[in-house]
Design a protein around this motif. Structure first.
Motif, PDB file in Angstrom:
ATOM      1  N   UNK A   1      32.829  58.412  45.751  1.00  0.00           N
ATOM      2  CA  UNK A   1      32.734  58.537  44.291  1.00  0.00           C
ATOM      3  C   UNK A   1      33.793  57.736  43.549  1.00  0.00           C
ATOM      4  N   UNK A   2      35.017  57.706  44.076  1.00  0.00           N
ATOM      5  CA  UNK A   2      36.086  56.960  43.431  1.00  0.00           C
ATOM      6  C   UNK A   2      35.771  55.469  43.411  1.00  0.00           C
ATOM      7  N   UNK A   3      35.340  54.931  44.546  1.00  0.00           N
ATOM      8  CA  UNK A   3      35.030  53.506  44.619  1.00  0.00           C
ATOM      9  C   UNK A   3      33.890  53.132  43.686  1.00  0.00           C
ATOM     10  N   UNK A   4      32.850  53.915  43.695  1.00  0.00           N
ATOM     11  CA  UNK A   4      31.699  53.583  42.843  1.00  0.00           C
ATOM     12  C   UNK A   4      32.060  53.724  41.361  1.00  0.00           C
ATOM     13  N   UNK A   5      32.835  54.731  41.021  1.00  0.00           N
ATOM     14  CA  UNK A   5      33.231  54.922  39.632  1.00  0.00           C
ATOM     15  C   UNK A   5      34.071  53.750  39.140  1.00  0.00           C
ATOM     16  N   UNK A   6      35.035  53.304  39.936  1.00  0.00           N
ATOM     17  CA  UNK A   6      35.902  52.192  39.531  1.00  0.00           C
ATOM     18  C   UNK A   6      35.091  50.934  39.261  1.00  0.00           C
ATOM     19  N   UNK A   7      34.082  50.680  40.079  1.00  0.00           N
ATOM     20  CA  UNK A   7      33.249  49.493  39.892  1.00  0.00           C
ATOM     21  C   UNK A   7      32.368  49.644  38.652  1.00  0.00           C
ATOM     22  N   UNK A   8      31.770  50.793  38.486  1.00  0.00           N
ATOM     23  CA  UNK A   8      30.875  50.996  37.342  1.00  0.00           C
ATOM     24  C   UNK A   8      31.633  50.900  36.017  1.00  0.00           C
ATOM     25  N   UNK A   9      32.839  51.436  35.973  1.00  0.00           N
ATOM     26  CA  UNK A   9      33.662  51.325  34.765  1.00  0.00           C
ATOM     27  C   UNK A   9      34.001  49.864  34.489  1.00  0.00           C
ATOM     28  N   UNK A  10      34.301  49.109  35.551  1.00  0.00           N
ATOM     29  CA  UNK A  10      34.600  47.680  35.392  1.00  0.00           C
ATOM     30  C   UNK A  10      33.396  46.930  34.827  1.00  0.00           C
ATOM     31  N   UNK A  11      32.213  47.280  35.287  1.00  0.00           N
ATOM     32  CA  UNK A  11      31.006  46.610  34.791  1.00  0.00           C
ATOM     33  C   UNK A  11      30.766  46.922  33.318  1.00  0.00           C
ATOM     34  N   UNK A  12      31.050  48.146  32.915  1.00  0.00           N
ATOM     35  CA  UNK A  12      30.885  48.503  31.505  1.00  0.00           C
ATOM     36  C   UNK A  12      31.800  47.660  30.617  1.00  0.00           C
ATOM     37  N   UNK A  13      33.056  47.516  31.033  1.00  0.00           N
ATOM     38  CA  UNK A  13      34.011  46.748  30.238  1.00  0.00           C
ATOM     39  C   UNK A  13      33.659  45.260  30.247  1.00  0.00           C
ATOM     40  N   UNK A  14      33.254  44.732  31.397  1.00  0.00           N
ATOM     41  CA  UNK A  14      32.924  43.305  31.503  1.00  0.00           C
ATOM     42  C   UNK A  14      31.864  42.898  30.486  1.00  0.00           C
ATOM     43  N   UNK A  15      30.934  43.798  30.188  1.00  0.00           N
ATOM     44  CA  UNK A  15      29.860  43.503  29.231  1.00  0.00           C
ATOM     45  C   UNK A  15      30.372  43.436  27.792  1.00  0.00           C
ATOM     46  N   UNK A  16      31.580  43.938  27.555  1.00  0.00           N
ATOM     47  CA  UNK A  16      32.129  43.933  26.191  1.00  0.00           C
ATOM     48  C   UNK A  16      32.683  42.572  25.781  1.00  0.00           C
ATOM     49  N   UNK A  17      32.867  41.672  26.731  1.00  0.00           N
ATOM     50  CA  UNK A  17      33.470  40.374  26.396  1.00  0.00           C
ATOM     51  C   UNK A  17      32.633  39.674  25.329  1.00  0.00           C
ATOM     52  N   UNK A  18      33.245  39.268  24.211  1.00  0.00           N
ATOM     53  CA  UNK A  18      32.454  38.738  23.094  1.00  0.00           C
ATOM     54  C   UNK A  18      31.909  37.334  23.301  1.00  0.00           C
TER      55      UNK A  18
END
Length: 349
Positions: free
Chosen positions: A85-102
Motif C-alpha cells: 500500500x505504501x509503494x502504490x500510494x507514493x506512486x499514485x500521489x506522484x502521478x496526481x501532482x505530475x498532471x498539475x504541471x502547467x
C-alpha cells in the motif's frame, strides 16, 4: 502526449528533484534514523505538497517517495503489511501532482534503492535483494511509471541486480551510485567502471547521487563523463564535504558548543554545513558544461536550492517568479523611491 525521459534528454538537460527524506524530516513528517517514508500513508497531502514544491522549483520528474520503502526496512519497523500500500500510494500521489504541471505533464519515476543487506559473499543476500527489487519494480510497472530510478548503491553488483529487475519490466532505468569515503565501491569497482558497465548493458542514465557534496563528487562525475557514451547523472548533497571528509556521514562542526546525541553531525545536526544556493548553482553550471545531462540535488536539498540549480542551466521554473530580486529591499535595493536614510545605513546594519 508528454515527452519521455529519453526524448527530453535528447533535447537538453533534465532536472530531477530529490531530497524528500531530509526535507520531510525537517517539516516534521518523517522520523530520522529509521527514515521510512510512512508519510505516503499517514500524511498524503503533506507528501503531495513536497512533490509539488520540487516540481514547481524546476524538477522535470516527480520521483515517487519509496526510498527505503522496501521489505527489509519495513521488517525492521515491524510494518511489512504496509509495504505494497505504501509503494502504490507514493506512486499514485506522484502521478496526481505530475498532471498539475502547467506546461507539460511531469515525468513520474518509480524508486528503488540500497537495501543495506547486500553481501557479495552471501548468495542468499543476492536472492533477497533481487526479490525486494522485483516486487517494487512490478508495482511500478502496474502503476505505469515513466521510468524507474535506482539509487544510492554502494555495491556495483547490487546496482546491476536493480537494473536487471527494471529491464525485466521493460522500463527505462536511471542508476546512480553512492560513493563512500573509501572512494571506491565496496566490491572493488571504481564508479566510472561501474557506470560504464551499466550503461553498456542498457541503463538510460548512469551516475552518482547522495553521500557527497559538489566538491567531492564533481571529480568522479568528470571521470564518468569521460568513460560513458550515454547520459550521465549528478545529484550531490548540498553540504560542504571536503577531501578529508568526503561524505556527510562524518562531517565535523567545530563551531557546535552543545553535546550532540550522535557521534557525528549526521543526520540531524548538519544545518551549519550547507552550501548556499549560489555555490550550488555554480556547481550545476560546471557539471552541465562538461556534459552531465541529468542534474539535481539529493538529501538536504530544499526547493529553493533546486530552483537555483535549474536556473543556472537556463531553465525558467514555475516558481522563478519568486527568485530573489533585491531591487525593492529597504536596505539593499536600487529603487529610486526607497528612503535614502535607510540606504545610507545598510553598511552599518
Amino acid at each position: 502526449m508528454k515527452r519521455s525521459l529519453e526524448e527530453r534528454l535528447k533535447e537538453g538537460t533534465v532536472i530531477a528533484g530529490e531530497g524528500y527524506l531530509f526535507e520531510l524530516e525537517r517539516r516534521g513528517y518523517l522520523q530520522a534514523g529509521s527514515f521510512v517514508p510512512e508519510i505516503a500513508l499517514d500524511n498524503p497531502q503533506a507528501l503531495k505538497q513536497a512533490y509539488r514544491d520540487y516540481m514547481n522549483a524546476g524538477s522535470d520528474v516527480v520521483l515517487a517517495f519509496t526510498y527505503n520503502a522496501h521489505r527489509e526496512k519495513m521488517r525492521i519497523i515491524g510494518k511489512e503489511e504496509l509495504l505494497e500500500p505504501l509503494n502504490r500510494s507514493a506512486i499514485r500521489l506522484a502521478k496526481e501532482v505530475a498532471k498539475e504541471h502547467p506546461k507539460e505533464e511531469a515525468l513520474v519515476a518509480g524508486n528503488i534503492s540500497n537495501t543495506n543487506i547486500f553481501d557479495p559473499e552471501d548468495s542468499e543476500s543476492r536472492a533477497r535483494v533481487r526479490n525486494i527489487f522485483a516486487e517494487m519494480v512490478k508495482w511500478c510497472k502496474e502503476e505505469e511509471v515513466d521510468f524507474v530510478n535506482g539509487e544510492t548503491f554502494y555495491y556495483h553488483e547490487e546496482a546491476l541486480i536493480a537494473f536487471e529487475e527494471i529491464r525485466k519490466q521493460n522500463l527505462p532505468a536511471v542508476i546512480t551510485l553512492g560513493l563512500m569515503g573509501e572512494n571506491i565501491l565496496r566490491d572493488g569497482y571504481t564508479v566510472d567502471e561501474s557506470c560504464k558497465l551499466l550503461s553498456e548493458k542498457g541503463a538510460l542514465v548512469v551516475g552518482m547521487n547522495c553521500f557527497r557534496g559538489p566538491d567531492t563528487m564533481q571529480p568522479y562525475l568528470a571521470e564518468i563523463r569521460k568513460n560513458v557514451d550515454g547520459y550521465v547523472a549528478g545529484l550531490p548533497i548540498p553540504y560542504r564535504t571536503t577531501e578529508e571528509n568526503p561524505t556527510f556521514f562524518n562531517l565535523p562542526d567545530g563551531g557546535c558548543g552543545c553535546n550532540l546525541p550522535t557521534e557525528t553531525t549526521f543526520p540531524t545536526a548538519l544545518d551549519p554545513l550547507y552550501h548556499n544556493r549560489y555555490e550550488l548553482a555554480a556547481w550545476a553550471k560546471e557539471a552541465n558544461d562538461i556534459g552531465i545531462n541529468y542534474l539535481g540535488l539529493c538529501c538536504g536539498a530544499s526547493p529553493a536550492m533546486l530552483r537555483a540549480v535549474a536556473e543556472a542551466v537556463g531553465v525558467e521554473t514555475i516558481n522563478s517568479k519568486y527568485s530573489p530580486d533585491m531591487e525593492k529591499h529597504f536596505l539593499f535595493g536600487q529603487d529610486k523611491t526607497l528612503k535614502e536614510h535607510n540606504l545610507n545605513y545598510r553598511l552599518k546594519a
